[in-house]
Design a protein around this motif. Structure first.
Motif, short mmCIF file in Angstrom:
data_model
loop_
_atom_site.label_atom_id
_atom_site.label_comp_id
_atom_site.label_asym_id
_atom_site.label_seq_id
_atom_site.Cartn_x
_atom_site.Cartn_y
_atom_site.Cartn_z
N LEU A 1 -10.69 -77.36 4.21
CA LEU A 1 -11.71 -76.68 3.41
C LEU A 1 -11.06 -75.70 2.43
O LEU A 1 -11.51 -75.58 1.28
N LYS A 2 -10.00 -75.01 2.84
CA LYS A 2 -9.31 -74.07 1.96
C LYS A 2 -8.67 -74.83 0.80
O LYS A 2 -8.71 -74.39 -0.36
N SER A 3 -8.07 -75.99 1.08
CA SER A 3 -7.46 -76.80 0.03
C SER A 3 -8.51 -77.28 -0.97
O SER A 3 -8.29 -77.25 -2.18
N LEU A 4 -9.67 -77.68 -0.45
CA LEU A 4 -10.75 -78.13 -1.32
C LEU A 4 -11.25 -76.98 -2.20
O LEU A 4 -11.49 -77.15 -3.40
N ALA A 5 -11.36 -75.79 -1.61
CA ALA A 5 -11.79 -74.62 -2.38
C ALA A 5 -10.78 -74.28 -3.48
O ALA A 5 -11.16 -73.93 -4.61
N ASP A 6 -9.49 -74.40 -3.17
CA ASP A 6 -8.46 -74.14 -4.18
C ASP A 6 -8.56 -75.12 -5.33
O ASP A 6 -8.37 -74.75 -6.51
N ARG A 7 -8.87 -76.37 -5.02
CA ARG A 7 -9.00 -77.39 -6.08
C ARG A 7 -10.26 -77.12 -6.91
O ARG A 7 -10.25 -77.34 -8.12
N TYR A 8 -11.33 -76.64 -6.28
CA TYR A 8 -12.53 -76.25 -7.03
C TYR A 8 -12.19 -75.12 -8.00
O TYR A 8 -12.66 -75.11 -9.14
N GLN A 9 -11.39 -74.18 -7.54
CA GLN A 9 -11.02 -73.04 -8.40
C GLN A 9 -10.24 -73.53 -9.61
O GLN A 9 -10.42 -73.03 -10.72
N ARG A 10 -9.37 -74.52 -9.40
CA ARG A 10 -8.60 -75.08 -10.51
C ARG A 10 -9.52 -75.74 -11.53
O ARG A 10 -9.24 -75.76 -12.73
N LEU A 11 -10.65 -76.27 -11.05
CA LEU A 11 -11.64 -76.88 -11.94
C LEU A 11 -12.59 -75.85 -12.54
O LEU A 11 -13.51 -76.22 -13.27
N GLN A 12 -12.34 -74.58 -12.23
CA GLN A 12 -13.19 -73.47 -12.69
C GLN A 12 -14.62 -73.61 -12.17
O GLN A 12 -15.59 -73.24 -12.82
N ARG A 13 -14.73 -74.15 -10.96
CA ARG A 13 -16.00 -74.20 -10.25
C ARG A 13 -16.05 -73.04 -9.26
O ARG A 13 -15.04 -72.41 -8.96
N ASP A 14 -17.24 -72.80 -8.72
CA ASP A 14 -17.39 -71.80 -7.68
C ASP A 14 -16.67 -72.29 -6.43
O ASP A 14 -17.11 -73.25 -5.79
N SER A 15 -15.57 -71.63 -6.08
CA SER A 15 -14.75 -72.10 -4.96
C SER A 15 -15.35 -71.76 -3.60
O SER A 15 -14.77 -72.12 -2.57
N THR A 16 -16.48 -71.05 -3.59
CA THR A 16 -17.15 -70.76 -2.31
C THR A 16 -18.33 -71.68 -2.06
O THR A 16 -18.95 -71.60 -1.00
N ALA A 17 -18.66 -72.54 -3.03
CA ALA A 17 -19.80 -73.45 -2.89
C ALA A 17 -19.30 -74.89 -3.03
O ALA A 17 -19.16 -75.41 -4.13
N LEU A 18 -19.02 -75.51 -1.90
CA LEU A 18 -18.45 -76.85 -1.89
C LEU A 18 -19.53 -77.89 -1.67
O LEU A 18 -20.46 -77.68 -0.90
N THR A 19 -19.40 -79.02 -2.36
CA THR A 19 -20.23 -80.18 -2.10
C THR A 19 -19.34 -81.27 -1.53
O THR A 19 -18.44 -81.76 -2.22
N LEU A 20 -19.56 -81.62 -0.29
CA LEU A 20 -18.71 -82.60 0.39
C LEU A 20 -19.25 -84.00 0.12
O LEU A 20 -20.18 -84.46 0.79
N SER A 21 -18.68 -84.65 -0.88
CA SER A 21 -19.13 -86.01 -1.22
C SER A 21 -18.70 -87.02 -0.16
O SER A 21 -19.26 -88.10 -0.08
N MET A 22 -17.70 -86.65 0.63
CA MET A 22 -17.24 -87.53 1.70
C MET A 22 -18.07 -87.29 2.97
O MET A 22 -18.62 -86.20 3.17
N SER A 23 -18.16 -88.30 3.81
CA SER A 23 -18.93 -88.18 5.05
C SER A 23 -18.12 -87.42 6.10
O SER A 23 -16.91 -87.23 5.98
N ARG A 24 -18.82 -86.99 7.15
CA ARG A 24 -18.11 -86.36 8.27
C ARG A 24 -17.12 -87.35 8.89
O ARG A 24 -16.04 -86.96 9.34
N TYR A 25 -17.50 -88.60 8.89
CA TYR A 25 -16.58 -89.62 9.43
C TYR A 25 -15.31 -89.68 8.59
O TYR A 25 -14.20 -89.77 9.13
N ASP A 26 -15.47 -89.64 7.26
CA ASP A 26 -14.30 -89.67 6.38
C ASP A 26 -13.40 -88.46 6.62
O ASP A 26 -12.17 -88.58 6.64
#
Length: 254
Positions: free
Chosen positions: A171-196
């Motif tokens: 989750l921290k890695s995903l947030a860091d990548r959101y920040q690089r995209l200049q998105r809100d790094s505290t609001a993640l949308t998990l397009s992948m499933s829990r299984y993934d």
């Protein structure tokens, strides 16, 4: 002056790297207009994939690298028994297809996790352009290096003994990548499933679901289906560095 020389080619503009919102991620700083024009000639028109659509499959010949322009994809391999091992999740501005560089054919598969737009970079033309634009060649090498680093992080993450630490790092890695995209790094949308996610981390899906609930109880996250809000980034970062309860909680317990 020929009046036709100033006619704006709208189809070219729509796919032009200079007008793309991701240009700062994909391109080296300070690249000139002439170099942009060279690069534009190497980029095929955007491709759109619906959720579940395949960008390439294992064994497909290597023809191009691909930039995720919008949406997200996952890359994975199938073993001899048909079981899936997910290799990574790819967000806008990231380049995929490097798996085919060594053997001239893909050794993994890439599937859209949601409706996604892709820029296709035919490799033969890309090689020609990077030879003419050294800054672009250096940028491509940096991107390849970043992919190698991500693979190393994945291996390290898979080696962690504590499942909670694995999920926190993910989750921290995903947030860091959101920040690089200049998105809100505290609001993640998990397009992948829990299984993934479970497959990627080497866990079972029940463990991942239980960990999300635990992180909610700890006040680290708020989870609403595929939406995850990071309420305490400091605690999440702390969980990435330790395999147990955050130090603040340990101090309270002491």
């Amino acid at each position: 002056m020929d009046p036709g020389t100033n006619v704006l080619d709208l189809s070219q503009l729509r796919r032009s790297c200079s007008s793309c919102a991701l240009s700062e991620l994909c391109l080296p700083a300070g690249i000139g207009n002439d170099d942009l024009e060279r690069l534009d000639t190497a980029v095929r028109d955007k491709r759109t994939l619906d959720r579940g659509g395949m960008l390439y499959r294992d064994g497909d010949p290597f023809e191009a690298l691909y930039v995720v322009r919008s949406g997200s994809l996952k890359t994975f391999v199938l073993d001899d028994s048909g079981d899936v091992q997910i290799l990574g999740f790819h967000l806008p501005g990231e380049i995929i297809g490097f798996d085919a560089l060594a053997s001239n054919q893909h050794v993994s598969q890439a599937e859209a996790l949601e409706r996604s737009s892709i820029c296709e970079l035919p490799y033969a033309r890309l090689q020609q352009v990077t030879s003419e634009v050294p800054a672009l060649h250096r940028q491509l090498m940096r991107v390849i290096s970043r992919e190698v680093i991500e693979e190393h992080r994945h291996l390290v993450m898979m080696g962690r003994q504590q499942a909670q630490e694995q999920l926190a790092i993910f989750l921290k890695s995903l947030a860091d990548r959101y920040q690089r995209l200049q998105r809100d790094s505290t609001a993640l949308t998990l397009s992948m499933s829990r299984y993934d996610i479970a497959n990627y981390l080497g866990l079972v899906v029940e463990t991942v679901s239980r960990l999300f609930s635990r992180l909610e109880e700890m006040g680290v996250l708020e989870v609403n289906r595929k939406s995850v809000r990071i309420c305490r980034p400091d605690l999440l970062a702390e969980l990435c560095r330790s395999s147990g309860v955050p130090a603040s909680k340990r101090r309270d317990a002491g």
